[in-house]
Design a protein around this motif. Structure first.
Motif, PDB file in Angstrom:
ATOM      1  N   ILE A 149      -5.040  15.095 -42.023  1.00  0.00           N
ATOM      2  CA  ILE A 149      -5.017  16.390 -42.693  1.00  0.00           C
ATOM      3  C   ILE A 149      -3.687  16.499 -43.424  1.00  0.00           C
ATOM      4  O   ILE A 149      -2.618  16.336 -42.819  1.00  0.00           O
ATOM      5  N   VAL A 150      -3.732  16.740 -44.724  1.00  0.00           N
ATOM      6  CA  VAL A 150      -2.518  16.945 -45.519  1.00  0.00           C
ATOM      7  C   VAL A 150      -2.607  18.342 -46.122  1.00  0.00           C
ATOM      8  O   VAL A 150      -3.538  18.639 -46.879  1.00  0.00           O
ATOM      9  N   ALA A 151      -1.646  19.182 -45.776  1.00  0.00           N
ATOM     10  CA  ALA A 151      -1.749  20.583 -46.176  1.00  0.00           C
ATOM     11  C   ALA A 151      -0.370  21.198 -46.366  1.00  0.00           C
ATOM     12  O   ALA A 151       0.512  21.007 -45.525  1.00  0.00           O
ATOM     13  N   GLN A 169      -2.334  13.853 -37.987  1.00  0.00           N
ATOM     14  CA  GLN A 169      -3.419  12.952 -37.589  1.00  0.00           C
ATOM     15  C   GLN A 169      -4.207  13.598 -36.472  1.00  0.00           C
ATOM     16  O   GLN A 169      -3.643  14.083 -35.475  1.00  0.00           O
ATOM     17  N   VAL A 170      -5.523  13.632 -36.640  1.00  0.00           N
ATOM     18  CA  VAL A 170      -6.397  14.222 -35.635  1.00  0.00           C
ATOM     19  C   VAL A 170      -6.518  13.263 -34.456  1.00  0.00           C
ATOM     20  O   VAL A 170      -6.710  12.054 -34.626  1.00  0.00           O
ATOM     21  N   ALA A 171      -6.391  13.802 -33.249  1.00  0.00           N
ATOM     22  CA  ALA A 171      -6.459  12.981 -32.033  1.00  0.00           C
ATOM     23  C   ALA A 171      -7.855  12.400 -31.848  1.00  0.00           C
ATOM     24  O   ALA A 171      -8.842  12.883 -32.411  1.00  0.00           O
ATOM     25  N   ASP A 172      -7.934  11.356 -31.031  1.00  0.00           N
ATOM     26  CA  ASP A 172      -9.214  10.676 -30.805  1.00  0.00           C
ATOM     27  C   ASP A 172     -10.266  11.605 -30.212  1.00  0.00           C
ATOM     28  O   ASP A 172     -11.466  11.414 -30.446  1.00  0.00           O
ATOM     29  N   ASP A 173      -9.824  12.607 -29.429  1.00  0.00           N
ATOM     30  CA  ASP A 173     -10.798  13.544 -28.858  1.00  0.00           C
ATOM     31  C   ASP A 173     -11.015  14.765 -29.768  1.00  0.00           C
ATOM     32  O   ASP A 173     -11.769  15.682 -29.408  1.00  0.00           O
ATOM     33  N   ALA A 213      -4.222  17.951 -33.451  1.00  0.00           N
ATOM     34  CA  ALA A 213      -3.722  17.155 -34.571  1.00  0.00           C
ATOM     35  C   ALA A 213      -2.215  17.312 -34.599  1.00  0.00           C
ATOM     36  O   ALA A 213      -1.688  18.398 -34.305  1.00  0.00           O
ATOM     37  N   SER A 214      -1.517  16.237 -34.927  1.00  0.00           N
ATOM     38  CA  SER A 214      -0.062  16.297 -34.871  1.00  0.00           C
ATOM     39  C   SER A 214       0.532  15.340 -35.901  1.00  0.00           C
ATOM     40  O   SER A 214      -0.064  14.309 -36.231  1.00  0.00           O
ATOM     41  N   GLY A 215       1.706  15.700 -36.407  1.00  0.00           N
ATOM     42  CA  GLY A 215       2.392  14.836 -37.354  1.00  0.00           C
ATOM     43  C   GLY A 215       3.598  15.532 -37.941  1.00  0.00           C
ATOM     44  O   GLY A 215       3.895  16.683 -37.623  1.00  0.00           O
ATOM     45  N   LEU A 249       4.601  19.215 -36.587  1.00  0.00           N
ATOM     46  CA  LEU A 249       3.697  20.287 -36.195  1.00  0.00           C
ATOM     47  C   LEU A 249       2.581  19.717 -35.335  1.00  0.00           C
ATOM     48  O   LEU A 249       2.013  18.673 -35.667  1.00  0.00           O
ATOM     49  N   THR A 250       2.266  20.405 -34.257  1.00  0.00           N
ATOM     50  CA  THR A 250       1.111  20.070 -33.428  1.00  0.00           C
ATOM     51  C   THR A 250       0.203  21.285 -33.364  1.00  0.00           C
ATOM     52  O   THR A 250       0.658  22.399 -33.092  1.00  0.00           O
TER      53      THR A 250
END
Length: 391
Positions: free
Chosen positions: A209-211, A226-230, A234-236, A367-368
């Motif tokens: 996600i880029v926002a 990046q969205v987590a596997d579950d 999302a965090s980055g 951000l998470t």
């Protein structure tokens, strides 16, 4: 300006973007292939040095076309299309090409990816994406029907009518045609503390996600999450500064000053002094971002009067306010604070925390976002919270 000169201007713009490090080889070919002027209406306003300059194709075709290929934003709608309002706020635009290129680079798309865009605008960004991954793999959501209709027409004129342009709220999970995307990009700004949770539902596990994000206090930055596997979070990190129009459903309507101070100023405010000039905070987009992410419920108003600039600070709960008078050349500045909170003291403390940390740039902040509704800004490491988690 002739078509040949337009082509030359486009090459100059692409060379400029490449020289700025905003384009990789894949995106360079895309920017060379998609004519930006096809996404501009007959009349637009080029945003140059803080001013909106009218570009009218009928009156000045050369100036109209030249503006299309400068590294400047182009305003295509004012006041949500309300022609009576008198052009107070711009509400749709073609973003500055450098910003477009940098965000697309952050998106890290590959051939075969499905891409979801929030905020179609005139359609230029969607066209670039469609040229890279294929028109049938791009779904774009636009809240304004008139703008969406224009984008469809522009995309068709560019030979990219296969892009699906939906009318709806991009923050709403029910606007879900096209399934989960490998990449989601927003071209309108959300509050850092209110980044839409629906985007977790609309993006594949492991997707990006880029926002652009912002704070009520000022300052904005692009988040790359990046969205987590579950798919439950999302965090980055943030990748750089940004200044985008706010999502319509997140526009803040501040109450009148009388709601805070029903009588004459300074009312019951306590007086003190400070050695921090509020102009120093206001002059730095990065400082505003650092303060605003730490104090997400504060905003300000700046009121110049002759040589003095009075800064007003307010909380969204309408409980407290503060003023600081900035006078050129002064060593100390008068402060007034009222209410249960001491807003200027909180702002000064946030500034001091940022200063003590070495005045970190955007790339050190992250951000998470969790499905439970928490949005946590962190510094250097997700475990080092910069702000209290917000819901």
């Amino acid at each position: 300006m002739s078509a040949d000169l337009g082509e030359a201007a486009r090459r100059v713009l692409v060379d400029h973007l490449a020289g700025a490090g905003a384009l990789d080889a894949g995106w360079r070919a895309v920017f060379e292939a998609v004519p930006r002027h096809l996404f501009l209406p007959p009349v637009y306003w080029e945003f140059v040095d803080g001013s909106a300059v009218l570009r009218d194709r009928a009156a000045d075709p050369d100036g109209w076309l030249a503006g299309a290929y400068r590294d400047t934003p182009a305003i295509t709608q004012w006041d949500d299309g309300d022609e009576v309002a008198g052009r107070r706020d711009f509400t749709s635009s073609l973003s500055m090409p450098t910003m477009v290129a940098l965000m697309l680079r952050d998106l890290d798309v590959e051939v075969g990816h499905r891409v979801r865009e929030v905020g179609t605008g005139p359609g230029f960004n969607a066209a670039l994406l469609a040229h890279r991954v294929g028109a049938g793999r791009v779904v774009s959501v636009e809240i304004d029907k008139a703008v969406a209709d224009l984008a469809r027409a522009n995309l068709a004129a560019a030979g990219l009518g296969g892009v699906r342009v939906l009318v709806g709220d991009g923050a709403d999970a029910t606007v879900g045609e096209g399934g989960r995307a490998d990449r989601l990009i927003a071209t309108c700004s959300s509050l850092v503390t209110d980044l839409p949770l629906a985007w977790l539902d609309q993006t594949c596990p492991g997707g990006l996600i880029v926002a652009p994000t912002a704070t009520l206090f000022g300052g904005g930055a692009v988040a790359r999450l990046q969205v987590a596997d579950d798919a439950r979070s999302a965090s980055g990190r943030f990748t750089g500064s940004s200044d985008f129009m706010r999502m319509r459903q997140q526009r803040y309507q501040a109450p009148p000053v009388d709601a805070y101070l029903p009588g004459e100023w300074p009312g019951d405010a306590q007086r003190s002094t400070t050695d921090l000039d509020p102009e120093a905070v206001g002059a730095s987009w990065l400082a505003q971002f650092a303060v605003g992410t730490r104090l997400p419920d504060l905003y300000y108003r700046r009121a110049p009067y002759r040589e003095t600039v009075t800064w007003w600070f307010f909380d969204t709960a309408v409980t407290s306010w503060a003023t600081v008078d900035s006078v050129p050349g002064a060593d100390e500045y008068d402060v007034r604070q009222s209410g249960p909170r001491r807003l200027w003291d909180e702002i000064h403390a946030a500034w001091n925390a940022w200063d003590k940390a070495g005045r970190p740039g955007y790339e050190r902040f992250g951000l998470t976002v969790t499905r439970a509704g928490q949005r946590t800004v962190w510094l250097d490491d997700p475990g080092h919270h910069w702000n209290p988690p917000t819901r």
